[in-house]
Design an enzyme around this catalytic site. Sequence first.
Site, PDB file in Angstrom:
ATOM      1  N   ARG A  37      26.973  30.944  28.059  1.00 16.21           N
ATOM      2  CA  ARG A  37      26.598  31.838  26.953  1.00 16.21           C
ATOM      3  C   ARG A  37      25.887  31.081  25.823  1.00 16.21           C
ATOM      4  O   ARG A  37      25.064  31.665  25.124  1.00 16.21           O
ATOM      5  CB  ARG A  37      27.841  32.540  26.412  1.00 16.21           C
ATOM      6  CG  ARG A  37      28.242  33.722  27.275  1.00 16.21           C
ATOM      7  CD  ARG A  37      29.458  34.415  26.739  1.00 16.21           C
ATOM      8  NE  ARG A  37      29.579  35.750  27.323  1.00 16.21           N
ATOM      9  CZ  ARG A  37      30.690  36.458  27.314  1.00 16.21           C
ATOM     10  NH1 ARG A  37      31.775  35.975  26.741  1.00 16.21           N
ATOM     11  NH2 ARG A  37      30.711  37.667  27.842  1.00 16.21           N
ATOM     12  N   LYS A 202      41.216  44.734  36.436  1.00 12.93           N
ATOM     13  CA  LYS A 202      41.663  46.025  35.896  1.00 12.93           C
ATOM     14  C   LYS A 202      40.848  47.219  36.356  1.00 12.93           C
ATOM     15  O   LYS A 202      39.686  47.357  36.005  1.00 12.93           O
ATOM     16  CB  LYS A 202      41.617  45.967  34.373  1.00 12.93           C
ATOM     17  CG  LYS A 202      42.779  45.245  33.777  1.00 12.93           C
ATOM     18  CD  LYS A 202      42.953  45.620  32.320  1.00 12.93           C
ATOM     19  CE  LYS A 202      43.813  44.606  31.625  1.00 12.93           C
ATOM     20  NZ  LYS A 202      43.226  44.122  30.385  1.00 12.93           N
ATOM     21  N   GLY A 360      31.818  38.024  32.505  1.00  7.00           N
ATOM     22  CA  GLY A 360      32.091  36.651  32.117  1.00  7.00           C
ATOM     23  C   GLY A 360      32.738  35.862  33.234  1.00  7.00           C
ATOM     24  O   GLY A 360      32.315  34.736  33.546  1.00  7.00           O
TER      25      GLY A 360
HETATM   26  N1  LIG Z   1      43.958  40.016  43.969  1.00  7.66           N
HETATM   27  C1  LIG Z   1      44.058  39.685  42.700  1.00  7.66           C
HETATM   28  N2  LIG Z   1      45.256  39.696  42.072  1.00  7.66           N
HETATM   29  C2  LIG Z   1      45.346  39.338  40.787  1.00  7.66           C
HETATM   30  N3  LIG Z   1      44.312  38.970  40.018  1.00  7.66           N
HETATM   31  C3  LIG Z   1      43.111  38.934  40.589  1.00  7.66           C
HETATM   32  C4  LIG Z   1      42.934  39.290  41.947  1.00  7.66           C
HETATM   33  N4  LIG Z   1      41.608  39.163  42.230  1.00  7.66           N
HETATM   34  C5  LIG Z   1      41.007  38.727  41.104  1.00  7.66           C
HETATM   35  N5  LIG Z   1      41.896  38.587  40.117  1.00  7.66           N
HETATM   36  C6  LIG Z   1      41.663  38.075  38.768  1.00  7.66           C
HETATM   37  O1  LIG Z   1      40.771  38.900  38.056  1.00  7.66           O
HETATM   38  C7  LIG Z   1      40.282  38.166  36.959  1.00  7.66           C
HETATM   39  C8  LIG Z   1      38.913  38.614  36.571  1.00  7.66           C
HETATM   40  O2  LIG Z   1      38.914  39.976  36.286  1.00  7.66           O
HETATM   41  P1  LIG Z   1      37.917  40.662  35.228  1.00  7.66           P
HETATM   42  O3  LIG Z   1      38.031  42.117  35.448  1.00  7.66           O
HETATM   43  O4  LIG Z   1      38.227  40.122  33.878  1.00  7.66           O
HETATM   44  O5  LIG Z   1      36.482  40.090  35.738  1.00  7.66           O
HETATM   45  P2  LIG Z   1      35.040  40.145  35.068  1.00  7.66           P
HETATM   46  O6  LIG Z   1      34.655  41.566  34.900  1.00  7.66           O
HETATM   47  O7  LIG Z   1      34.101  39.280  35.835  1.00  7.66           O
HETATM   48  O8  LIG Z   1      35.216  39.408  33.700  1.00  7.66           O
HETATM   49  P3  LIG Z   1      34.938  39.800  32.186  1.00  7.66           P
HETATM   50  O9  LIG Z   1      35.829  40.952  31.862  1.00  7.66           O
HETATM   51  O10 LIG Z   1      35.280  38.526  31.481  1.00  7.66           O
HETATM   52  O11 LIG Z   1      33.521  40.133  32.072  1.00  7.66           O
HETATM   53  C9  LIG Z   1      40.300  36.706  37.411  1.00  7.66           C
HETATM   54  O12 LIG Z   1      41.033  35.944  36.490  1.00  7.66           O
HETATM   55  C10 LIG Z   1      40.963  36.734  38.788  1.00  7.66           C
HETATM   56  O13 LIG Z   1      41.898  35.704  38.992  1.00  7.66           O
HETATM   57  O1  LIG Z   2      33.754  38.310  26.689  1.00  7.28           O
HETATM   58  C1  LIG Z   2      33.203  39.381  26.410  1.00  7.28           C
HETATM   59  O2  LIG Z   2      33.087  40.316  27.242  1.00  7.28           O
HETATM   60  C2  LIG Z   2      32.554  39.525  25.055  1.00  7.28           C
HETATM   61  O3  LIG Z   2      32.461  38.306  24.388  1.00  7.28           O
HETATM   62  C3  LIG Z   2      33.287  40.563  24.226  1.00  7.28           C
HETATM   63  O4  LIG Z   2      34.586  40.116  23.955  1.00  7.28           O
HETATM   64  P1  LIG Z   2      35.742  41.173  23.620  1.00  7.28           P
HETATM   65  O5  LIG Z   2      36.020  41.904  24.910  1.00  7.28           O
HETATM   66  O6  LIG Z   2      36.892  40.363  23.127  1.00  7.28           O
HETATM   67  O7  LIG Z   2      35.208  42.117  22.575  1.00  7.28           O
END
Ligand SMILES: Nc1ncnc2c1ncn2[C@@H]1O[C@H](COP(=O)(O)OP(=O)(O)OP(=O)(O)O)[C@@H](O)[C@H]1O
Ligand SMILES: O=C(O)[C@H](O)COP(=O)(O)O
Length: 403
Positions: A37, A202, A360
Amino acid sequence: MKTIDELLAEGVKGKRVFVRADLNVPLAEGTITDDGRIRAVQPTIAKLAEAGARVIVASHLGRPKGAPDPAFSLAPAAARLGELLGADVAFATDTVGSSAKETVAALTDGKVAVIENLRFNAGETSKDDAERGAFADQLAELADVYVGDGFGAVHRKHASVFDLPKRLPHAAGQLIATEVGVLKKLTDEVKRPYVVVLGGAKVSDKLAVIDELLGKADRLLIGGGMAYTFLYAKGYEVGISLLQKDQVEKVKEYMARAESTGVELVLPVDILASTDFPDLKGKTPAEYTTVDADKIPADKEGLDIGPKTRELYASKIADAATVFWNGPLGVFEHPDYAGGTRAIAQALVDSDAFTVVGGGDSAAAVRTLGFDENAFGHISTGGGASLEYLEGKTLPGLAALEG
Ligand SMILES: Nc1ncnc2c1ncn2[C@@H]1O[C@H](COP(=O)(O)OP(=O)(O)OP(=O)(O)O)[C@@H](O)[C@H]1O
Ligand SMILES: O=C(O)[C@H](O)COP(=O)(O)O
C-alpha cells in the site's frame, strides 16, 4: 473528478497539499510485513514533491479507539515511505496538535511529512456529522489543497475521506484513478466468461457482493472460511469449521437464485480438516486429513481447500476472460494451509484472462507466497472498498472527490 495531472498543470509549488493515503499496512512487532500500500501511493507523493508542493501525508492504521495508541503508530510507515522516496520524510507525533502544526510549518517546497494516525482522534470515524466536521475543520487548517489517494478507505464516511475534501480544492491521486479505471472494466464492460473467486473469513461481509455478482458473473467459486456456511446450507455437516448460522437462509436463497439464473456456483469438493487451528506464530507442522466436503468429521474444522478442489477451480479459471479474486482460500498464513491459495494464484497467473486481485489479505498472500505482482492484471489495494465498488454502492470518498 479532477486528476492529479490537472492539479499539477494549475501549479502546486509552495502549496501545502494534504494527501489522504491508505498506509494501513500489516505489522508484526513494529515491522511492516507487506509494504504494497505504501508503494502504491508513492507515485502520487513523488509527483507532488517533484512539482514543489509541501506534501502532508495522512492515513489511518488499524482500528485504534479514537485515542493515541503506540501499537498503531504510523512511524514505521513514514520511515518506509522515506526509504522508497529516497528522501527525508518528517514525522509529526500527533495529527492536528502542536507537532503536526510545527512539522507542516517547517516543510519547504518539495518536502514530505507524515502526520500521526488519523484514528487517534475520535472525530475521524465519528457517526456524528458535527464531530466529524469539527475534526475536518482542524485538518483543513493544515493544508491548501486535498488529494484523495487512499483507495482502500474510500468506502468509509470518515472525516479525512469524506468531510475534508468538501473544505479544500481537491483532486484524485493516481492510485485512485488506476483502481477506479480497473474496477470499471469489471462493471461496465466485462469480458466473458467472468469468473469470481471468493474466499476469506466472513460471509456476512461478502453477502452483498455475492448478491450483486449473481447478476454479473458467469461463475462464482467459493472457498476459505466462508465456504462452510455454503456447505452447511447444502445440508452437509461441517464439524467445528467456521460457520455463520445466521446467514444460512440467505445463502440458501442465493444458491437457488444461482441455479435459476444459470450462474455456476461452485463449492469445494474436498477439504483439509484438523482438530486444531494451526500455530501461526511458531508455524509448527500441522496435523490434518483430507476429506470429502460432505464428510467433515464432527471434531474437525476445514482449513484449506483440498487437491481435487484446487484442480476443479483451476479448470474453471482456465478459460476465463476476466477473473476477480477476493479472499484467501485457506489459512494461508500457515504453510500447510497455503496450498489452496497458492493454487488459485497460480491458476490466475496461468490464464490469459484479465485478472484482478482485491483485498488486503489476498494481495498480501500473493506477495508472501512469492508471486510476481506483474503476473496479475491488477492487484487492488482495496479490500472492502473494491467489494463495495463492485456492489455498485456510492463510495463516500469518491463521491466527495466528484463534488
Ligand atoms: N477455512 C478457514 N478457516 C478459518 N479462517 C480462514 C479459513 N480460510 C481463510 N481464513 C482466514 O481468512 C482471513 C482472510 O479473510 P478476509 O475476509 O479478511 O480476506 P480479504 O478480503 O482478502 O482481506 P481484507 O478484508 O483485509 O481485504 C485469513 O486470515 C485466513 O487465515
Ligand atoms: O484495510 C482496509 O480495508 C482499509 O485500510 C480500511 O480499513 P478499515 O476496514 O479499518 O476501515
